[in-house]
Design an enzyme around this catalytic site. Structure first.
Site, PDB file in Angstrom:
ATOM      1  N   CYS A  65       0.838  -1.198   0.000  1.00 50.26           N
ATOM      2  CA  CYS A  65       0.000   0.000   0.000  1.00 50.26           C
ATOM      3  C   CYS A  65       0.875   1.251   0.000  1.00 50.26           C
ATOM      4  O   CYS A  65       1.891   1.296   0.694  1.00 50.26           O
ATOM      5  CB  CYS A  65      -0.913   0.001   1.232  1.00 50.26           C
ATOM      6  SG  CYS A  65      -2.074   1.393   1.219  1.00 50.26           S
ATOM      7  N   CYS A  69      -0.345   4.446   7.102  1.00 52.28           N
ATOM      8  CA  CYS A  69      -1.039   4.221   8.382  1.00 52.28           C
ATOM      9  C   CYS A  69      -0.112   3.419   9.307  1.00 52.28           C
ATOM     10  O   CYS A  69       0.239   2.272   8.991  1.00 52.28           O
ATOM     11  CB  CYS A  69      -2.339   3.467   8.142  1.00 52.28           C
ATOM     12  SG  CYS A  69      -3.378   4.227   6.884  1.00 52.28           S
ATOM     13  N   CYS A  72      -0.562  -0.333  10.397  1.00 55.99           N
ATOM     14  CA  CYS A  72      -0.950  -1.320   9.386  1.00 55.99           C
ATOM     15  C   CYS A  72       0.248  -2.098   8.853  1.00 55.99           C
ATOM     16  O   CYS A  72       1.253  -1.511   8.429  1.00 55.99           O
ATOM     17  CB  CYS A  72      -1.668  -0.617   8.241  1.00 55.99           C
ATOM     18  SG  CYS A  72      -2.202  -1.744   6.938  1.00 55.99           S
ATOM     19  N   CYS A 109     -16.650  -9.845   3.749  1.00 51.11           N
ATOM     20  CA  CYS A 109     -16.026  -8.528   3.672  1.00 51.11           C
ATOM     21  C   CYS A 109     -14.889  -8.589   2.670  1.00 51.11           C
ATOM     22  O   CYS A 109     -13.896  -9.288   2.897  1.00 51.11           O
ATOM     23  CB  CYS A 109     -15.499  -8.110   5.042  1.00 51.11           C
ATOM     24  SG  CYS A 109     -16.760  -8.226   6.333  1.00 51.11           S
ATOM     25  N   CYS A 142     -19.870  -6.741   2.142  1.00 46.68           N
ATOM     26  CA  CYS A 142     -19.337  -5.442   2.541  1.00 46.68           C
ATOM     27  C   CYS A 142     -18.018  -5.255   1.803  1.00 46.68           C
ATOM     28  O   CYS A 142     -17.197  -6.174   1.747  1.00 46.68           O
ATOM     29  CB  CYS A 142     -19.110  -5.401   4.053  1.00 46.68           C
ATOM     30  SG  CYS A 142     -18.459  -3.812   4.639  1.00 46.68           S
ATOM     31  N   CYS A 202     -20.278   0.849   7.527  1.00 45.58           N
ATOM     32  CA  CYS A 202     -19.541   0.124   8.561  1.00 45.58           C
ATOM     33  C   CYS A 202     -18.302   0.949   8.862  1.00 45.58           C
ATOM     34  O   CYS A 202     -17.470   1.160   7.975  1.00 45.58           O
ATOM     35  CB  CYS A 202     -19.170  -1.261   8.038  1.00 45.58           C
ATOM     36  SG  CYS A 202     -18.093  -2.200   9.152  1.00 45.58           S
ATOM     37  N   ARG A 272     -18.969  -4.946  16.672  1.00 43.54           N
ATOM     38  CA  ARG A 272     -18.207  -6.139  16.307  1.00 43.54           C
ATOM     39  C   ARG A 272     -16.853  -6.156  17.012  1.00 43.54           C
ATOM     40  O   ARG A 272     -16.151  -5.142  17.008  1.00 43.54           O
ATOM     41  CB  ARG A 272     -17.982  -6.166  14.788  1.00 43.54           C
ATOM     42  CG  ARG A 272     -17.237  -7.389  14.282  1.00 43.54           C
ATOM     43  CD  ARG A 272     -17.085  -7.345  12.764  1.00 43.54           C
ATOM     44  NE  ARG A 272     -18.337  -6.930  12.158  1.00 43.54           N
ATOM     45  CZ  ARG A 272     -18.411  -6.144  11.080  1.00 43.54           C
ATOM     46  NH1 ARG A 272     -17.341  -5.720  10.493  1.00 43.54           N
ATOM     47  NH2 ARG A 272     -19.587  -5.802  10.593  1.00 43.54           N
TER      48      ARG A 272
HETATM   49  S1  SF4 Z   1      -4.978   0.850   6.585  1.00 42.20           S
HETATM   50 FE1  SF4 Z   1      -3.259  -0.209   5.548  1.00 42.20          FE
HETATM   51  S2  SF4 Z   1      -4.121  -0.898   3.574  1.00 42.20           S
HETATM   52 FE2  SF4 Z   1      -5.512   0.694   4.390  1.00 42.20          FE
HETATM   53  S3  SF4 Z   1      -4.793   2.657   3.506  1.00 42.20           S
HETATM   54 FE3  SF4 Z   1      -3.773   2.442   5.509  1.00 42.20          FE
HETATM   55  S4  SF4 Z   1      -1.787   1.449   5.021  1.00 42.20           S
HETATM   56 FE4  SF4 Z   1      -3.134   1.125   3.239  1.00 42.20          FE
END
Ligand code: SF4
Length: 422
Positions: A65, A69, A72, A109, A142, A202, A272
């Site tokens: 990605c 974040c 993550c 999901c 979802c 959600c 959840r």
């Molecule tokens: S949560 Fe993870 S997969 Fe989603 S945008 Fe952020 S870095 Fe990318």
């Protein structure tokens, strides 16, 4: 205890507590914990009986990605040794989904890493949804693809999606500390786009990123204001190779208090237990079922959960039952609000355009993820700032650094040759 009597009475009427009452739940002691769970359990049973909704994650595209974040394992620069693969073919995703449905899941999901989908990605997901619904027309789908552009939510709705997940994750004040590549406002905008297109919204949170009690209460009230129909509560999975790998700030007791607070603020909303259930609640998972009415079955996006059969056994042993495909999840008045928002297609918050019909008339004012852009994890303050009423959290955090063995990278199911865990 007056606080719990008040919260129970409000919850049974579908009323939202005050911010101070929500903070007080997080400040209760371990001696009061079973009373807190019992009070939240009364509210849960009022609106959801003993039903547990099972949701099944299919990671359509894993890792790589471009977003940052910090919670993550799929983020830019992540050193976590997770599975990395590009889009599954529709039939591959449908096979994984089928395993989840066969295991008892009512909702599938479909999650993909990334900032947001291209129009070609919407085409791919459209084909995938068709393959899943061809095999099982009743399954709820979802979708979780990140930030949506104009008209993409409408396209997903027209293609058969039932819901869209996009978590707020943490408070507006701390959002910039966990992610730099997009904003809290971007996330709110996508939830509103989904709701405005008639998709069930959600949206949830991640706890355990070093946030304060005030941050947790802020995000939970924001989710209520946004009209989220289901609220996944993720407990940070501190992945080695991510900036939050050492953030072991949670205890099972703390997790139960957080779940109870979320339930009291969202008495008639699907709550959840999402990513981190096994890692943080551990042997206390069954108590969580007395508060939440929904869990993920089997594995998460990039980490393994306990065996699907163990999930089913736990539900049965605790005296609950798996919600069937023909049963409505939300109470009737909440479903009416969702339909009214969809019909108006105003794309604004439930508090501004919803028409709650709960007995109190306040309900309306009020997807991880385990969800892809949800159940992976974040950071705001230093771990030492996260404290319980008894001030024990920092000490527990040090002990729990030894528990990193609990985080097991997913090596089976979608994107592998091995059978899914369902
Ligand atoms: S949560 Fe993870 S997969 Fe989603 S945008 Fe952020 S870095 Fe990318």
């Amino acid at each position: 205890m007056d606080l719990l009597d008040t919260l129970t009475a409000k919850g049974l009427r579908g009323e939202v507590p005050t911010r101070e009452e929500a903070l007080a739940v997080l400040a209760t002691t371990d001696d009061e914990l079973l009373d807190v769970v019992a009070a939240a359990g009364k509210v849960r049973r009022r609106w959801f009986g003993r039903r547990v909704k099972l949701n099944y994650l299919v990671n359509l595209k894993s890792g790589l990605c471009p977003e940052d974040c910090s919670y993550c394992s799929q983020r830019l620069g992540s050193k976590a040794e997770i599975l990395k693969y590009t889009w599954l073919k529709p039939e591959q995703a449908a096979d994984a989904a089928r395993a989840g449905v066969a295991g008892g899941a009512k909702r599938v999901c479909l999650v993909a890493s990334g900032r947001g989908p291209t129009d070609r990605d919407i085409d791919r997901v459209t084909d995938t949804m068709a393959a899943i619904k061809d095999a099982d027309p009743e399954v709820e789908i979802c979708v979780c693809l990140g930030l949506l552009s104009d008209n993409q939510a409408e396209r997903l709705k027209a293609a058969g999606a039932d819901a869209y997940n996009h978590n707020l994750n943490t408070s507006e004040n701390t959002y910039g500390s966990i992610t730099k590549t997009h904003t809290y406002a971007d996330r709110v905008d996508t939830v509103q786009k989904a709701h405005g297109a008639g998709l069930s919204a959600c949206s949830g949170l991640i706890a355990g990123m070093g946030e304060s009690d005030e941050d947790l209460v802020d995000v939970v009230f924001a989710l209520r204001e946004l009209g989220s129909d289901s609220v996944p509560v993720n407990f940070l999975i501190p992945f080695e190779g991510t900036p939050l790998a050492k953030e072991w700030n949670l205890t099972p007791q703390r997790c139960l208090r957080i779940l109870a607070m979320v339930r009291f603020v969202n008495p008639d909303t699907e709550v959840r237990i999402a990513g981190g259930r096994e890692v943080h609640l551990r042997s206390m998972q069954p108590l969580g079922l007395h508060i939440a009415n929904s869990i993920f079955l089997g594995d998460y996006l990039t980490s393994e959960g306990q065996a699907g059969q163990t999930d089913l056994d736990m539900i049965k042993d605790a005296g609950f039952e798996v919600e069937g495909a023909g049963e409505a999840t939300l109470p009737r008045h909440r479903a009416d609000v969702a339909e009214a928002v969809a019909a108006s297609s105003c794309g604004t918050t439930a508090s501004s355009c919803g028409t709650a019909a709960s007995s109190s008339g306040t309900a309306a004012s009020a997807c991880g993820s385990g969800g892809g852009c949800g159940p992976c994890g974040g950071h705001a303050h230093t771990p030492a700032e996260a404290t319980t009423a008894e001030g024990t959290e920092a000490a527990v955090s040090q002990d729990d650094e030894l528990r990193s063995d609990l985080v097991k990278v997913r090596r089976r199911g979608a994107g592998t040759e091995l059978a899914p865990n369902a």
